[in-house]
Write an enzyme that holds these catalytic residues in place. Structure first.
Site, short mmCIF file in Angstrom:
data_model
loop_
_atom_site.label_atom_id
_atom_site.label_comp_id
_atom_site.label_asym_id
_atom_site.label_seq_id
_atom_site.Cartn_x
_atom_site.Cartn_y
_atom_site.Cartn_z
N GLY A 147 0.75 -1.22 0.13
CA GLY A 147 -0.13 -0.20 0.03
C GLY A 147 0.78 1.28 -0.07
O GLY A 147 2.14 1.07 0.11
N SER A 197 -3.39 -13.02 3.50
CA SER A 197 -4.51 -12.12 4.26
C SER A 197 -4.25 -12.14 5.77
O SER A 197 -4.20 -13.15 6.29
CB SER A 197 -5.85 -12.53 3.82
OG SER A 197 -6.79 -11.69 4.70
N SER A 262 -2.09 3.85 12.69
CA SER A 262 -3.45 4.31 12.92
C SER A 262 -3.62 5.57 12.30
O SER A 262 -2.87 6.04 11.50
CB SER A 262 -3.62 4.42 14.62
OG SER A 262 -5.10 4.33 14.87
N LYS A 265 -8.48 9.76 12.40
CA LYS A 265 -10.20 9.24 12.35
C LYS A 265 -10.30 8.51 13.81
O LYS A 265 -11.65 7.96 13.96
CB LYS A 265 -10.48 8.63 11.23
CG LYS A 265 -10.43 9.56 10.07
CD LYS A 265 -10.70 8.97 8.57
CE LYS A 265 -10.45 10.05 7.72
NZ LYS A 265 -9.17 10.63 7.35
N LEU A 304 -0.93 12.87 1.81
CA LEU A 304 -0.95 13.40 0.34
C LEU A 304 -0.27 12.62 -0.59
O LEU A 304 0.57 11.74 -0.55
CB LEU A 304 0.13 14.76 0.39
CG LEU A 304 -0.48 15.88 1.14
CD1 LEU A 304 0.60 16.94 1.10
CD2 LEU A 304 -1.67 16.68 0.06
N GLY A 305 -1.36 12.09 -1.56
CA GLY A 305 -0.86 11.49 -2.59
C GLY A 305 -1.16 10.07 -2.46
O GLY A 305 -0.84 9.23 -3.17
N VAL A 310 -7.37 12.63 -1.81
CA VAL A 310 -8.01 13.76 -2.35
C VAL A 310 -7.13 14.44 -3.53
O VAL A 310 -7.69 14.70 -4.58
CB VAL A 310 -8.54 14.85 -1.38
CG1 VAL A 310 -7.21 15.51 -1.04
CG2 VAL A 310 -9.69 15.85 -2.02
#
Length: 472
Positions: A147, A197, A262, A265, A304-305, A310
Site C-alpha cells: 500500500g 491475508s 493508526s 479518524k 498527500l498522494g 483527495v
C-alpha cells in the site's frame, strides 16, 4: 521567468542558450536581492523581487516560471509559489540543495510544483541514525507492504540494512510493484514477498513461525471511509480481527516491537473505519500489558498522494475538465506527505517502550476548498471559470474536521518535538470477551454491528438510522 538570479538560475539559462532542441526563451530573472536589480545575466535582465512577479509575468508574456532557489526553506518556497500560482503560468522547481551540490542542475531535473509545495511548513525532520540503529540487522515484516504507507515503509527500511525484509500483502499487483522496485534498487537485500491475508490466522502463524520477525509494522487495513460505511462487517473483520491475528502471532513468536499504523479518524470516531482503528489501538494497548513485545500505535492525518486520497482524485477531475467535487466548503484536514508519515512511524518505533500512541504535530489544518483552488491554479486554469467546483454534501460518517487526540489522552513530548505521546486509555477488564462477541456479530452479518461497536468504543457516535451495508 527564472526566480533566483544565482548560479542555479544561471545554469538553467545557459542550458536553454546552448541546447538548440530546447525551444524555450528566458525573458527575465526575479531575485529578492535588490543589489542584483537592473543587472543582466547573459543579456537577460533581473527585473526585481518577488513583489514584481505578477506584473513582470504579464509584461513579458511569460508561459513558464522556474524556481531556482536550492538553498531556501520550504516556508519561503511556499510563499513565492503562492504568488506564482496567480499568474496562470506552468510552474517548475529545482528539487533542492542536493541537486545543486551534486551539480545536477538541468531542465530535466526541474519538477512540476505539487500542491504540497504550497502547504508552507518545513518537512518533518527525523534522526535517521536512531532509525538505522534499531532496524539494522533485524528481520522486519510489513503487513500491507504494497500500500501507499506500507511500500514507503519498505523503501525506507530497505535503506537501513535490515537482515531480512518480509512484505505481506493480499493484493498481488501492489506487492509485485514494490518487490520489483526494491530488487532493482537493493540487489543485495534479503527480500521475501508473501501473498497472504491478515484475516487468515493459520497463514499468519505459519509466516511468523517460519520467519521469526524482530519488528512488525502492521499497515494492512481497509481505510476508505465511505466504502466502509457501506461494508461495516468487512471493516471489522479486516481491521480489527486482522490486527488481532497479527498481534497474537507477534506475542506468541517473541517479536520485539509491534507498530500499528493508526489514524486521526480513531479519535471520537463518527464512522466505522475510525471506530475499527480505535479498536485496533485498544488491542495494541491490551497486548502491551500482558506481553514482552513492545506494542505501540502511530496516529497521523491524511497522507498527500496516497491511494484514494483527495489530490489524485482532484487531478483526475481537472484532466477530465471538471467539476472538482468537494463535500463541504468548510471541510478541513491535517496533511502530511507519505515520506514524512513513514519517517514518523520509524522514529516512533525507536522511542517505543510499549503501550504508547504516538501522534504527529501536523501543523495547521488545511481547507480542502483552498487545496482544490490551488491545484486548479497550478494547472494554469482558473477556479469556477475553467474548472467548476461543486459541493456535494458530507458523506455518511464524515466530519468537518479531525481531532488528533482525545482530551483524556493528555500529552507528552519526545526528543522530536513534532512527535507527541498520548496517555493510554483505561480499558474494560472484559475487553477480549467483548471482542469474541463482536467477532460473532461481524461474521453473522448482524445488522446491529454499529451498536455492538459502540458498546466497546463509547466515543464512537453513529446515526442510528444508518443501514448502509447491512442486509435487511
Amino acid at each position: 521567468m527564472i526566480i533566483g538570479a544565482g548560479s542555479a538560475g544561471e545554469k538553467i539559462l545557459r542550458e536553454t542558450l546552448v541546447t538548440p532542441k530546447i525551444n524555450k526563451e528566458v525573458v527575465c530573472f526575479i531575485d529578492d536581492d535588490l543589489s542584483k536589480k537592473g543587472r543582466r545575466i547573459h543579456n537577460v535582465p533581473v527585473v526585481g523581487g518577488r513583489n514584481e512577479i505578477l506584473q513582470q509575468a504579464e509584461k513579458y508574456h511569460v508561459d513558464e516560471i522556474y524556481i531556482a532557489l536550492p538553498s531556501i526553506d520550504d516556508k519561503e518556497v511556499s510563499e513565492i509559489l503562492n504568488i506564482c500560482k496567480e499568474t496562470k503560468c506552468k510552474l517548475k522547481k529545482l528539487p533542492g540543495i542536493y541537486q545543486f551540490l551534486n551539480d545536477e542542475i538541468t531542465l530535466e531535473k526541474l519538477k512540476d510544483v505539487e500542491v504540497q509545495d504550497l502547504l508552507g511548513r518545513d518537512p518533518i525532520k527525523v534522526n535517521l541514525e536512531e532509525i538505522m540503529g534499531y532496524v539494522q540487522d533485524k528481520v522486519v515484516m510489513v503487513t500491507g507492504g504494497g500500500g501507499s504507507i506500507g511500500s514507503e515503509l519498505c523503501r525506507q527500511i530497505a535503506k537501513s540494512h535490515p537482515k531480512q525484509l518480509i512484505i505481506v500483502d493480499i493484493y498481488e499487483n501492489n506487492a509485485y510493484d514494490i518487490q520489483l522496485e526494491l530488487q532493482r534498487k537493493y540487489p543485495k537485500l534479503n527480500l521475501e514477498t508473501m501473498i497472504a491475508s491478515v484475516r487468515d490466522q493459520n497463514k499468519i502463524n505459519d509466516l511468523f513461525a517460519y520467519y521469526h520477525p524482530d519488528i512488525v509494522y502492521h499497515a494492512a487495513a481497509h481505510k476508505h471511509v465511505p466504502l466502509m460505511e457501506d461494508a461495516p462487517h468487512e471493516a471489522i473483520k479486516n481491521n480489527v480481527f486482522g490486527t488481532l491475528n497479527v498481534a497474537k502471532a507477534a506475542n506468541q513468536y517473541g517479536v520485539k516491537k509491534f507498530i500499528l499504523i493508526s489514524t486521526d479518524k480513531a479519535v471520537n470516531p463518527t464512522n466505522i473505519m475510525g471506530a475499527s482503528k480505535r479498536l485496533c489501538e485498544m488491542i495494541v494497548q491490551s497486548f502491551d500489558k500482558k506481553s514482552k513485545t513492545e506494542f505501540v500505535a502511530v496516529r497521523f492525518g491524511n497522507v498527500l498522494g496516497s491511494n484514494g486520497s483527495v489530490i489524485p482524485l482532484f487531478k483526475k477531475q481537472i484532466q477530465n475538465g471538471g467539476p472538482i467535487t468537494i463535500t463541504h466548503p468548510d471541510i478541513i484536514r491535517y496533511f502530511m506527505t507519505i515520506p514524512e508519515a513513514v519517517s514518523l512511524v520509524l522514529q516512533a518505533g525507536s522511542y517505543a517502550h510499549g503501550g504508547e500512541i504516538f501522534v504527529l504535530d501536523m501543523g495547521k489544518p488545511v481547507k480542502i476548498l483552498d487545496m482544490a483552488k490551488n491545484l486548479i491554479k497550478l494547472s494554469g486554469l482558473e477556479p469556477d471559470v475553467d474548472i467548476e467546483i461543486k459541493f456535494i454534501g458530507l458523506r455518511p460518517g464524515e466530519k468537518l474536521y479531525e481531532e488528533m487526540l482525545m482530551k483524556e489522552e493528555g500529552m507528552q513530548t519526545t526528543p522530536n518535538k513534532m512527535i507527541h505521546i498520548g496517555k493510554p486509555i483505561e480499558l474494560s477488564h472484559d475487553f477480549f470477551d467483548q471482542l469474541d462477541h463482536l467477532y460473532q456479530v461481524a461474521y453473522d452479518e448482524d445488522s446491529n454491528i454499529r451498536k455492538e461497536v459502540h458498546q466497546i468504543v463509547d466515543t464512537y457516535h453513529y446515526d442510528e438510522n444508518t443501514t448502509h451495508g447491512v442486509k435487511q
